[in-house]
Design a protein around this motif. Structure first.
Motif, PDB file in Angstrom:
ATOM      1  N   TRP A 121       0.848  -1.198   0.000  1.00 35.88           N
ATOM      2  CA  TRP A 121       0.000   0.000   0.000  1.00 35.88           C
ATOM      3  C   TRP A 121       0.879   1.241   0.000  1.00 35.88           C
ATOM      4  CZ3 TRP A 121      -5.156  -1.072  -0.412  1.00 35.88           C
ATOM      5  CH2 TRP A 121      -6.005   0.033  -0.509  1.00 35.88           C
ATOM      6  N   ILE A 122       0.371   2.318  -0.594  1.00 38.24           N
ATOM      7  CA  ILE A 122       1.080   3.597  -0.624  1.00 38.24           C
ATOM      8  C   ILE A 122       0.203   4.654   0.036  1.00 38.24           C
ATOM      9  CG2 ILE A 122       2.157   5.388  -2.046  1.00 38.24           C
ATOM     10  CD1 ILE A 122       2.575   3.272  -4.214  1.00 38.24           C
ATOM     11  N   PHE A 163      -1.052  -1.670   9.608  1.00 35.53           N
ATOM     12  CA  PHE A 163      -0.405  -0.393   9.915  1.00 35.53           C
ATOM     13  C   PHE A 163      -1.363   0.524  10.670  1.00 35.53           C
ATOM     14  CE2 PHE A 163       0.415   4.058   8.717  1.00 35.53           C
ATOM     15  CZ  PHE A 163       1.687   4.206   9.224  1.00 35.53           C
ATOM     16  N   VAL A 164      -2.602   0.601  10.176  1.00 37.19           N
ATOM     17  CA  VAL A 164      -3.581   1.514  10.758  1.00 37.19           C
ATOM     18  C   VAL A 164      -4.043   1.049  12.139  1.00 37.19           C
ATOM     19  CG1 VAL A 164      -5.895   2.486  10.398  1.00 37.19           C
ATOM     20  CG2 VAL A 164      -4.282   2.418   8.528  1.00 37.19           C
ATOM     21  N   ALA A 165      -3.783  -0.192  12.477  1.00 41.29           N
ATOM     22  CA  ALA A 165      -4.085  -0.633  13.838  1.00 41.29           C
ATOM     23  C   ALA A 165      -3.258   0.144  14.859  1.00 41.29           C
ATOM     24  CB  ALA A 165      -3.803  -2.129  13.977  1.00 41.29           C
ATOM     25  N   LYS A 166      -2.130   0.683  14.429  1.00 37.98           N
ATOM     26  CA  LYS A 166      -1.239   1.426  15.326  1.00 37.98           C
ATOM     27  C   LYS A 166      -1.206   2.927  15.035  1.00 37.98           C
ATOM     28  CE  LYS A 166       0.401  -1.911  17.872  1.00 37.98           C
ATOM     29  NZ  LYS A 166       0.206  -1.921  19.345  1.00 37.98           N
ATOM     30  N   ASN A 216      -8.000  -3.881   3.657  1.00 39.00           N
ATOM     31  CA  ASN A 216      -6.766  -4.482   3.147  1.00 39.00           C
ATOM     32  C   ASN A 216      -5.903  -4.886   4.330  1.00 39.00           C
ATOM     33  OD1 ASN A 216      -3.674  -3.874   2.439  1.00 39.00           O
ATOM     34  ND2 ASN A 216      -4.700  -4.598   0.585  1.00 39.00           N
ATOM     35  N   HIS A 217      -5.451  -6.132   4.381  1.00 39.54           N
ATOM     36  CA  HIS A 217      -4.780  -6.625   5.592  1.00 39.54           C
ATOM     37  C   HIS A 217      -3.460  -5.926   5.862  1.00 39.54           C
ATOM     38  CE1 HIS A 217      -2.605  -9.051   2.599  1.00 39.54           C
ATOM     39  NE2 HIS A 217      -1.682  -9.244   3.520  1.00 39.54           N
TER      40      HIS A 217
END
Length: 218
Positions: free
Chosen positions: A80-81, A121-124, A115-116
């Motif tokens: 992902w970007i 990343f977004v979990a943090k 998207n896994h």
């Protein structure tokens, strides 16, 4: 998971300092193109080979043609970007048409998209989520579960310890404005105050939600 931050200027250092505490993270600087002609932009093979190793690529590149070239060359090689610096809705739409590219208004408004790789990343890092511990009517501890990549949520969390719980959401929203937000500097034709207000609302809401679930220390 490997995160690589790429920039052609001075932006991205704070994100690197924050993100490297949670993930394997690299910070790379590319030379900004001196020419205004898109055909003259060169992508160094060694740099591109390194960037291809990223699961998440975060760009703070200010030169739009360099940003577009990077996305075009790398979108099918990385998970992902995230575009931290972009200018104009048309450019945003062009970049996001690649499918695995996100251009957030602020880096502190990232949320899960299914998207896994992105969601890991977004979990943090992204839209702030905090947990508060209270002793009577005072905040005695704040745990940042998800914070802005720039470190602003950590800054606010530390500032809220010792404050009265009933005033904390408003104070968090006000205090975030003392943390120098660089988002407006990476946009063209934007309202600086609206960006700061957006960050203030996110942090105010995070503390409001946390206080609904507040815990008491043993």
């Amino acid at each position: 998971m490997k995160i690589i931050i790429v920039t052609d200027g001075s932006y991205g250092e704070r994100a690197y300092a924050t993100i490297k505490e949670e993930f394997d993270c690299e910070y790379m600087v590319m030379d900004a193109p001196s020419s205004t002609c898109m055909d003259d932009i060169e992508l160094p093979p060694e740099t591109m080979a390194q960037l291809e190793k990223a699961d998440i690529l975060i760009t703070y590149v200010l030169h739009p043609d360099l940003t577009l070239d990077l996305v075009d060359a790398l979108h099918d090689k990385v998970g992902w970007i995230i575009i931290g610096a972009w200018r104009g809705e048309g450019f945003k739409n062009q970049l996001e048409s690649y499918g695995n590219v996100t251009c957030p208004e602020n880096m502190c408004d990232l949320t899960e998209n299914g998207n896994h790789v992105f969601d890991k990343f977004v979990a943090k890092f992204g839209k702030p989520i905090v947990r508060v511990n209270c002793q009577k009517d005072k905040i005695v501890d704040v745990e940042v579960l998800r914070g802005s990549p720039c470190g602003s949520t950590n800054f606010v969390a530390e500032e809220m310890v010792g404050e009265r719980s009933d005033t904390v959401p408003i104070k968090a929203g006000l205090r975030i404005q003392h943390y120098p937000c660089r988002a407006p500097m990476m946009r063209l034709f934007v309202d600086d105050e609206s960006k700061r207000e957006m960050a203030a609302i996110f942090h105010k809401e995070a503390f409001e939600e946390a206080l609904k679930k507040k815990t008491k220390p043993d």
